[in-house]
Write a protein that holds these residues in place. Structure first.
Motif, mmCIF file in Angstrom:
data_model
loop_
_atom_site.group_PDB
_atom_site.id
_atom_site.type_symbol
_atom_site.label_atom_id
_atom_site.label_comp_id
_atom_site.label_asym_id
_atom_site.label_seq_id
_atom_site.Cartn_x
_atom_site.Cartn_y
_atom_site.Cartn_z
ATOM 1 N N LYS A 139 0.832 -1.206 0.000
ATOM 2 C CA LYS A 139 0.000 0.000 0.000
ATOM 3 C C LYS A 139 0.869 1.260 0.000
ATOM 4 O O LYS A 139 0.655 2.174 -0.797
ATOM 5 C CB LYS A 139 -0.923 -0.023 1.230
ATOM 6 C CG LYS A 139 -1.906 1.125 1.318
ATOM 7 C CD LYS A 139 -2.867 0.890 2.496
ATOM 8 C CE LYS A 139 -3.979 1.903 2.525
ATOM 9 N NZ LYS A 139 -3.614 3.155 3.171
ATOM 10 N N LYS A 140 1.872 1.305 0.880
ATOM 11 C CA LYS A 140 2.775 2.469 0.967
ATOM 12 C C LYS A 140 3.503 2.716 -0.362
ATOM 13 O O LYS A 140 3.608 3.852 -0.821
ATOM 14 C CB LYS A 140 3.830 2.240 2.051
ATOM 15 C CG LYS A 140 3.331 2.456 3.433
ATOM 16 C CD LYS A 140 3.652 3.872 3.804
ATOM 17 C CE LYS A 140 3.532 4.128 5.275
ATOM 18 N NZ LYS A 140 2.922 5.395 5.546
ATOM 19 N N ILE A 141 4.035 1.653 -0.941
ATOM 20 C CA ILE A 141 4.799 1.757 -2.178
ATOM 21 C C ILE A 141 3.912 2.231 -3.317
ATOM 22 O O ILE A 141 4.267 3.135 -4.068
ATOM 23 C CB ILE A 141 5.487 0.408 -2.514
ATOM 24 C CG1 ILE A 141 6.572 0.103 -1.470
ATOM 25 C CG2 ILE A 141 6.056 0.425 -3.926
ATOM 26 C CD1 ILE A 141 7.025 -1.351 -1.423
ATOM 27 N N LYS A 142 2.728 1.639 -3.411
ATOM 28 C CA LYS A 142 1.808 2.040 -4.489
ATOM 29 C C LYS A 142 1.295 3.475 -4.291
ATOM 30 O O LYS A 142 1.158 4.210 -5.254
ATOM 31 C CB LYS A 142 0.653 1.049 -4.619
ATOM 32 C CG LYS A 142 1.117 -0.265 -5.224
ATOM 33 C CD LYS A 142 -0.026 -1.166 -5.589
ATOM 34 C CE LYS A 142 0.486 -2.352 -6.376
ATOM 35 N NZ LYS A 142 -0.603 -3.191 -6.860
ATOM 36 N N GLU A 143 1.068 3.855 -3.025
ATOM 37 C CA GLU A 143 0.660 5.242 -2.753
ATOM 38 C C GLU A 143 1.741 6.218 -3.185
ATOM 39 O O GLU A 143 1.448 7.293 -3.726
ATOM 40 C CB GLU A 143 0.370 5.435 -1.257
ATOM 41 C CG GLU A 143 -0.967 4.921 -0.820
ATOM 42 C CD GLU A 143 -1.171 4.992 0.694
ATOM 43 O OE1 GLU A 143 -0.212 5.341 1.441
ATOM 44 O OE2 GLU A 143 -2.290 4.686 1.126
ATOM 45 N N SER A 144 3.000 5.850 -2.976
ATOM 46 C CA SER A 144 4.112 6.735 -3.354
ATOM 47 C C SER A 144 4.183 6.927 -4.872
ATOM 48 O O SER A 144 4.746 7.894 -5.344
ATOM 49 C CB SER A 144 5.441 6.193 -2.838
ATOM 50 O OG SER A 144 5.922 5.141 -3.659
ATOM 51 N N GLU A 145 3.627 5.971 -5.599
ATOM 52 C CA GLU A 145 3.625 6.030 -7.060
ATOM 53 C C GLU A 145 2.265 6.489 -7.605
ATOM 54 O O GLU A 145 2.021 6.417 -8.805
ATOM 55 C CB GLU A 145 3.969 4.652 -7.645
ATOM 56 C CG GLU A 145 5.387 4.211 -7.352
ATOM 57 C CD GLU A 145 6.431 5.130 -7.974
ATOM 58 O OE1 GLU A 145 6.275 5.500 -9.158
ATOM 59 O OE2 GLU A 145 7.408 5.479 -7.290
ATOM 60 N N GLY A 146 1.383 6.909 -6.706
ATOM 61 C CA GLY A 146 0.060 7.366 -7.115
ATOM 62 C C GLY A 146 -0.837 6.281 -7.661
ATOM 63 O O GLY A 146 -1.733 6.523 -8.456
ATOM 64 N N GLN A 147 -0.596 5.034 -7.208
ATOM 65 C CA GLN A 147 -1.380 3.905 -7.711
ATOM 66 C C GLN A 147 -2.394 3.369 -6.707
ATOM 67 O O GLN A 147 -3.069 2.392 -6.973
ATOM 68 C CB GLN A 147 -0.441 2.751 -8.118
ATOM 69 C CG GLN A 147 0.444 3.089 -9.280
ATOM 70 C CD GLN A 147 1.275 1.891 -9.698
ATOM 71 O OE1 GLN A 147 0.956 0.748 -9.388
ATOM 72 N NE2 GLN A 147 2.341 2.154 -10.429
ATOM 73 N N ALA A 148 -2.476 3.966 -5.553
ATOM 74 C CA ALA A 148 -3.396 3.435 -4.531
ATOM 75 C C ALA A 148 -4.791 3.992 -4.708
ATOM 76 O O ALA A 148 -5.013 5.008 -5.301
ATOM 77 C CB ALA A 148 -2.878 3.769 -3.152
#
Length: 148
Positions: A139-148
């Motif tokens: 979740k954190k990683i995808k949020e950092s890439e705007g994918q969450a």
């Protein structure tokens, strides 16, 4: 955070488990690898780690242990370690990594115990910790890439 490095001691038990779980859960567009602070270089993942992972649909048979080094740390946007001691050692040797090194168990303030040279139950425990903590990082990683 496209490049994720997972670190443990020997790079044959915990960090390959984290690496392959993150690869599976993150999918395309992310690069995940693992390394050890005292790696058993070129060894495959421990047979019990592989067995337990395979029982959960994760194939780690392609894994070969590698030693952590400056090039890998420069490549990584995020470094996930299994124990607070790993974090301290990396930051002590490579002070410029501070701010991108976190415990895999950061969200619950826990170290993941090393199962090496212990019974199968210790490997199951390590798998359970890592698999339960992986969604937090996905979740954190995808949020950092705007994918969450």
């Amino acid at each position: 955070m496209k490049n994720i490095l997972v670190v443990c001691t020997g790079n044959i038990c915990r960090s390959p488990t984290g690496e392959y779980l993150l690869k599976k859960e993150l999918g395309e567009g992310f690069n995940v690898m693992s390394a050890g602070l005292g790696a058993l270089v070129d060894h495959p993942a421990h047979e019990l780690s592989q067995k337990i992972a395979l029982e959960h649909g994760v194939d780690m048979s392609a894994h070969h242990a590698r030693q952590i080094n400056m090039d890998i740390l420069k490549w990584a946007d995020l470094v996930l370690v299994m124990e607070n001691g790993h974090k301290q050692e990396i930051i002590r040797k490579y002070p410029w990594t501070e701010g991108k090194v976190f415990r895999y168990g950061e969200s619950v303030q826990v170290d993941i115990p090393d199962p090496y040279r212990r019974p199968e139950s210790a490997f199951v425990l390590a798998w359970n910790f890592i698999s339960k903590l992986t969604p937090y990082w996905v979740k954190k990683i995808k949020e950092s890439e705007g994918q969450a």
